[in-house]
Design a protein around this motif. Structure first.
Motif, PDB file in Angstrom:
ATOM      1  N   LEU A 120      -0.025  17.702 -11.966  1.00 16.99           N
ATOM      2  CA  LEU A 120       0.635  17.289 -10.726  1.00 16.99           C
ATOM      3  C   LEU A 120       0.264  18.289  -9.633  1.00 16.99           C
ATOM      4  CD1 LEU A 120       4.338  16.519 -11.747  1.00 16.99           C
ATOM      5  CD2 LEU A 120       2.720  14.886 -10.755  1.00 16.99           C
ATOM      6  N   THR A 121       0.161  17.783  -8.406  1.00 19.99           N
ATOM      7  CA  THR A 121      -0.092  18.700  -7.283  1.00 19.99           C
ATOM      8  C   THR A 121       1.214  18.934  -6.520  1.00 19.99           C
ATOM      9  OG1 THR A 121      -0.550  16.883  -5.764  1.00 19.99           O
ATOM     10  CG2 THR A 121      -2.432  17.785  -7.013  1.00 19.99           C
ATOM     11  N   ARG A 122       1.223  20.005  -5.735  1.00 26.24           N
ATOM     12  CA  ARG A 122       2.376  20.290  -4.873  1.00 26.24           C
ATOM     13  C   ARG A 122       2.657  19.093  -3.958  1.00 26.24           C
ATOM     14  NH1 ARG A 122       5.449  23.925  -1.695  1.00 26.24           N
ATOM     15  NH2 ARG A 122       5.334  25.527  -3.275  1.00 26.24           N
ATOM     16  N   ILE A 180       0.863  -1.173   0.000  1.00 24.33           N
ATOM     17  CA  ILE A 180       0.000   0.000   0.000  1.00 24.33           C
ATOM     18  C   ILE A 180       0.903   1.227   0.000  1.00 24.33           C
ATOM     19  CG2 ILE A 180      -1.747   1.295   1.254  1.00 24.33           C
ATOM     20  CD1 ILE A 180      -2.652  -1.376   2.469  1.00 24.33           C
ATOM     21  N   PHE A 181       0.852   1.980  -1.074  1.00 23.49           N
ATOM     22  CA  PHE A 181       1.671   3.190  -1.145  1.00 23.49           C
ATOM     23  C   PHE A 181       0.911   4.330  -0.485  1.00 23.49           C
ATOM     24  CE2 PHE A 181       2.658   1.002  -5.270  1.00 23.49           C
ATOM     25  CZ  PHE A 181       3.850   0.465  -4.820  1.00 23.49           C
ATOM     26  N   PRO A 182       1.623   5.234   0.174  1.00 23.00           N
ATOM     27  CA  PRO A 182       0.965   6.432   0.667  1.00 23.00           C
ATOM     28  C   PRO A 182       0.367   7.224  -0.498  1.00 23.00           C
ATOM     29  CG  PRO A 182       3.283   6.369   1.365  1.00 23.00           C
ATOM     30  CD  PRO A 182       3.054   5.187   0.471  1.00 23.00           C
ATOM     31  N   GLU A 185       6.116  17.005  -3.734  1.00 16.64           N
ATOM     32  CA  GLU A 185       6.811  16.863  -2.450  1.00 16.64           C
ATOM     33  C   GLU A 185       6.983  15.385  -2.105  1.00 16.64           C
ATOM     34  OE1 GLU A 185       4.371  19.268   0.101  1.00 16.64           O
ATOM     35  OE2 GLU A 185       5.462  21.111  -0.427  1.00 16.64           O
ATOM     36  N   TYR A 186       5.973  14.602  -2.406  1.00 16.57           N
ATOM     37  CA  TYR A 186       6.056  13.162  -2.140  1.00 16.57           C
ATOM     38  C   TYR A 186       7.169  12.508  -2.963  1.00 16.57           C
ATOM     39  CZ  TYR A 186       4.997   8.208  -2.027  1.00 16.57           C
ATOM     40  OH  TYR A 186       5.105   6.855  -1.900  1.00 16.57           O
ATOM     41  N   VAL A 187       7.312  12.917  -4.234  1.00 19.98           N
ATOM     42  CA  VAL A 187       8.361  12.353  -5.106  1.00 19.98           C
ATOM     43  C   VAL A 187       9.745  12.695  -4.558  1.00 19.98           C
ATOM     44  CG1 VAL A 187       9.390  12.438  -7.424  1.00 19.98           C
ATOM     45  CG2 VAL A 187       6.891  12.380  -7.175  1.00 19.98           C
ATOM     46  N   ALA A 188       9.894  13.928  -4.088  1.00 21.99           N
ATOM     47  CA  ALA A 188      11.207  14.372  -3.608  1.00 21.99           C
ATOM     48  C   ALA A 188      11.651  13.576  -2.379  1.00 21.99           C
ATOM     49  CB  ALA A 188      11.176  15.871  -3.298  1.00 21.99           C
ATOM     50  N   GLY A 189      10.691  13.146  -1.554  1.00 20.15           N
ATOM     51  CA  GLY A 189      11.022  12.454  -0.298  1.00 20.15           C
ATOM     52  C   GLY A 189      11.923  11.250  -0.495  1.00 20.15           C
ATOM     53  N   PRO A 190      11.475  10.222  -1.214  1.00 26.26           N
ATOM     54  CA  PRO A 190      12.315   9.033  -1.408  1.00 26.26           C
ATOM     55  C   PRO A 190      13.603   9.306  -2.190  1.00 26.26           C
ATOM     56  CG  PRO A 190      10.090   8.687  -2.293  1.00 26.26           C
ATOM     57  CD  PRO A 190      10.107  10.046  -1.711  1.00 26.26           C
TER      58      PRO A 190
END
Ligand SMILES: *Cc1c(COP(=O)(O)O)cnc(C)c1O
Length: 381
Positions: A363-365, A10-12, A369-374
């Motif tokens: 794309l949303t902010r 389950i992905f966030p 932001e989620y992409v940048a995390g990992p």
């Protein structure tokens, strides 16, 4: 954003690389009406919407003419043929591009002569073009790769000095601006693709040539339609590269959104760069100013452990792409050109390191932001 459930994880969040349905949702009624109007008229090939779209797209680019065709590849190929380029001629192209750039040259019967790219812009290294010019060179075909305009001023100066045609491969750069002028209006002619995932996309295949040369536009009009200047008389090679009316009708609706979409892409690129600043990945240049702007067809970073990062992002539900994993000269089909590994070192290094992150207007902010995390956590391991 809804949670995405796969068989294992389950992905966030799931972040798509592109999202054409999100793009069409707000304009769906207009698209439906445009398609219905074509079905009502039954004029499916080179109908009124094609003529109207040609006028609108020429005006958008700042050229006098546009000629709708069936793909970006055909647009480039017919443009070379219309300029009289064929067997025995050479056309200079970048070593790092989509294979269609080279295919347009070989399908015209000419020989692609490759030149390495500049490492910061991924576009033709203009300092290396002059040495590639021979008595057989007829044209230069710069690519505005990833949506960033190639450095056209020195290219046009070289072309003028050597009496060469310049055909822009603008397949990734609808609406980009270079020194105040839109891509498509910078060379002698340009080819655009409307492959669905391009900045302006059809719901199928199609493409267009733009030029301000009336003679060239007329020849391409004939070439695309069985070589006919007049019905049932085939003066030129009888290609079938016609544009579908339904595609033109949908493109007319989407063209009204293109500037807004490109502005959103620019904002996304800035946000990515801000979030990834200070990391060890090589970020794309955000050097837009009032008179030159990229349109971010792709947002491409460079990282040594590209394949491992890509797999890691995939585990986090993030879609990525590689544009492109092999330079033109190392593609099996172009072995016959006689180049070797090592001939274009910048292009070769880029193909091993480039990674395209999710990029589309909707794309949303939160998603960025989620992409940048990992990415940051991968680099900090
Ligand atoms: C997409 C693309 C093309 C070809 O366009 P098609 O419509 O797929 O034929 C040509 N050159 C570049 C750089 C492209 O990205």
């Amino acid at each position: 954003m809804v949670n995405a459930v796969t068989s294992e994880k389950i992905f966030p969040m799931n972040v798509n690389f592109v999202d054409l349905r999100a793009q069409d949702a707000p304009i769906r009624d207009k698209l439906d009406q445009a398609v219905a109007a074509v079905l009502d008229k039954g004029n499916f090939i080179l109908g009124e919407d094609v003529t109207q779209f040609e006028e609108e797209f020429a005006a958008f680019c700042g050229t006098s003419y546009a000629v709708g065709v069936n793909s970006g590849l055909s647009a480039l190929q017919l443009t070379l043929i219309a300029h009289g380029i064929g067997p025995g001629d050479e056309v200079i192209i970048p070593a790092h591009t989509f294979v269609a750039t080279a295919a347009a040259v070989t399908f015209a019967g000419a020989r692609p002569v490759l030149v390495d790219i500049a490492p910061d812009t991924y576009n033709l290294d203009v300092t290396q073009i002059a040495v590639a010019i021979t008595p057989r060179t007829k044209a230069i075909m710069p690519v505005h790769l990833y949506g960033r305009p190639a450095d056209m001023e020195p290219i046009m100066a070289l072309a003028q000095a050597h009496n060469l045609i310049v055909v822009e491969d603008a397949a990734q750069a609808h609406g980009a601006v270079y020194h105040g002028k839109r891509t498509g209006s910078l060379g002698h002619a340009a080819g655009f693709s409307f492959y669905p995932a391009k900045n302006l996309g059809a719901s199928g295949d199609s493409g267009i040539v733009v030029t301000s040369d009336a003679g060239i536009a007329g020849r391409i009009r004939a070439l695309r339609n069985c070589g006919q200047f007049e019905k049932n008389r085939h003066d030129l090679a009888p290609y079938n590269c016609r544009m579908d009316t339904i595609q033109a009708a949908m493109l007319r609706v989407r063209l009204t959104q293109l500037d807004t979409w490109n502005t959103a892409r620019r904002q996304h690129a800035r946000l990515y760069n801000a979030l990834l600043a200070g990391s060890s990945v090589k970020l794309p240049l955000v050097d837009d100013d009032s008179d030159s702007t990229a349109v971010w067809h792709l947002y491409v970073i460079r990282v040594a452990e590209r394949d491992a990062l890509r797999a890691y992002l995939s585990e986090h539900g993030i879609g990525t792409g590689i544009h492109y994993p092999l330079p033109v000269h190392l593609q099996p089909v172009y072995k016959s050109l006689g180049y070797r590994a090592g001939d274009f070192p910048v292009a070769e290094r880029c193909t091993q390191q480039v990674l395209s992150l999710p990029m589309h207007p909707h794309l949303t902010r939160e998603e960025i932001e989620y992409v940048a995390g990992p990415i940051m956590s991968f680099l900090a391991r």
